[in-house]
Scaffold this motif. Sequence first.
Motif, PDB file in Angstrom:
ATOM      1  N   VAL A   4      19.091  -4.715   0.042  1.00 52.65           N
ATOM      2  CA  VAL A   4      18.832  -3.271   0.042  1.00 52.65           C
ATOM      3  C   VAL A   4      17.903  -2.909  -1.116  1.00 52.65           C
ATOM      4  N   GLN A   5      18.119  -3.505  -2.266  1.00 54.30           N
ATOM      5  CA  GLN A   5      17.235  -3.245  -3.401  1.00 54.30           C
ATOM      6  C   GLN A   5      15.807  -3.704  -3.106  1.00 54.30           C
ATOM      7  N   ARG A   6      15.671  -4.832  -2.429  1.00 49.49           N
ATOM      8  CA  ARG A   6      14.330  -5.321  -2.106  1.00 49.49           C
ATOM      9  C   ARG A   6      13.652  -4.443  -1.063  1.00 49.49           C
ATOM     10  N   VAL A   7      14.425  -3.874  -0.140  1.00 50.19           N
ATOM     11  CA  VAL A   7      13.847  -2.926   0.817  1.00 50.19           C
ATOM     12  C   VAL A   7      13.389  -1.664   0.086  1.00 50.19           C
ATOM     13  N   ASP A   8      14.207  -1.193  -0.873  1.00 48.97           N
ATOM     14  CA  ASP A   8      13.794  -0.030  -1.674  1.00 48.97           C
ATOM     15  C   ASP A   8      12.471  -0.311  -2.387  1.00 48.97           C
ATOM     16  N   ASP A   9      12.363  -1.491  -2.988  1.00 47.38           N
ATOM     17  CA  ASP A   9      11.124  -1.841  -3.704  1.00 47.38           C
ATOM     18  C   ASP A   9       9.935  -1.911  -2.754  1.00 47.38           C
ATOM     19  N   ALA A  10      10.172  -2.450  -1.549  1.00 52.50           N
ATOM     20  CA  ALA A  10       9.072  -2.545  -0.578  1.00 52.50           C
ATOM     21  C   ALA A  10       8.605  -1.161  -0.146  1.00 52.50           C
ATOM     22  N   LEU A  11       9.536  -0.238   0.077  1.00 49.51           N
ATOM     23  CA  LEU A  11       9.162   1.126   0.458  1.00 49.51           C
ATOM     24  C   LEU A  11       8.423   1.826  -0.677  1.00 49.51           C
ATOM     25  N   LYS A  12       8.916   1.673  -1.881  1.00 47.12           N
ATOM     26  CA  LYS A  12       8.262   2.314  -3.027  1.00 47.12           C
ATOM     27  C   LYS A  12       6.851   1.779  -3.225  1.00 47.12           C
ATOM     28  N   GLU A  13       6.692   0.466  -3.083  1.00 50.29           N
ATOM     29  CA  GLU A  13       5.359  -0.108  -3.226  1.00 50.29           C
ATOM     30  C   GLU A  13       4.437   0.328  -2.094  1.00 50.29           C
ATOM     31  N   GLY A  14       4.970   0.342  -0.849  1.00 51.74           N
ATOM     32  CA  GLY A  14       4.151   0.749   0.291  1.00 51.74           C
ATOM     33  C   GLY A  14       3.703   2.198   0.204  1.00 51.74           C
ATOM     34  N   LEU A  15       4.595   3.075  -0.217  1.00 54.98           N
ATOM     35  CA  LEU A  15       4.221   4.481  -0.376  1.00 54.98           C
ATOM     36  C   LEU A  15       3.221   4.652  -1.511  1.00 54.98           C
TER      37      LEU A  15
END
Length: 214
Positions: A4-15
Motif C-alpha cells: 500500500v505504501q508503494r502504491v501511494d508512492d507511485a501515485l504521488k510520483e505519477g501525479l
Amino acid sequence: MSVVQRVDDALKEGLGRGPLSGSRIPVTFDTPGSEWSARRSGPCVNVFLHSVEEDAQRTQTGRIGVVDEEGTVIGYRRPPRYFVLSYLVTVWAQTVADEHRLLGRLLEWCAVTEELALPQDGFGPQPDRLGLRVRATGGESSETPASRVWSSLGTPARPGLDLVVTVPLEREPIGTGPAPVHGLALRTGRLPARPEDDPAPRSARPRRRVEEVR
C-alpha cells in the motif's frame, strides 16, 4: 515497505510528473474530515484510500510452471491474487474555479493513464506495474462509494475522482524440484582383481577323459 505504501508512492510520483508538473501543489493522503479541512492551509490534492478489496473474478487457481533461462521447468507457483485499492481524489483550493480547473487536469491525466510503475523494495516477488482507472457508475443508483465516504466522515460532499488501482500480488514458488541435469560424464578404470577371480594355472586344471566310441 508495504504494498500500500508503494502504491501511494507511485501515485504521488505519477501525479507529480503529470497534472501537477511544474507546480508546488502537495499531494496528501490524510482523511479529509472536518477537522482536517479546518486546519488545511493552501491548495492541495488529497488522495484518500477508502477501501481495499480482492478482485475474486481475476484471481485464478492451479499452478504455473517456473522456468529457468533455458526454458526448463524447475518448480511451480500459484497464480497471483489481485487486489483493488480505491482512492477518492479531491482538490482543495481557495476558489471553486481553481478547484475545477485542477480537477479537470486530474481527470484528463487519469483518462490517458492506464498503468503506473510500482517501485520495488527488493523483498520477495513484487509486481512492477499496476492498473489505473476511474470507477464506472453503477447504474441509476444515487449512492456511490464516494458518497458513502462523505456521509461516514460527516463532511459536506465535494466533487472528486474515485480512482481504482489494481495490484497483482505474486505468491512464493511451491514444489521447487532439484536443479536440472545439464550433462553426463562417463569415466572408465581398471579394477583390482580379486584372488578368487584369478584363473587357475593350466597345469592344475583337471583333464577330460576322452574315449573312442566304435
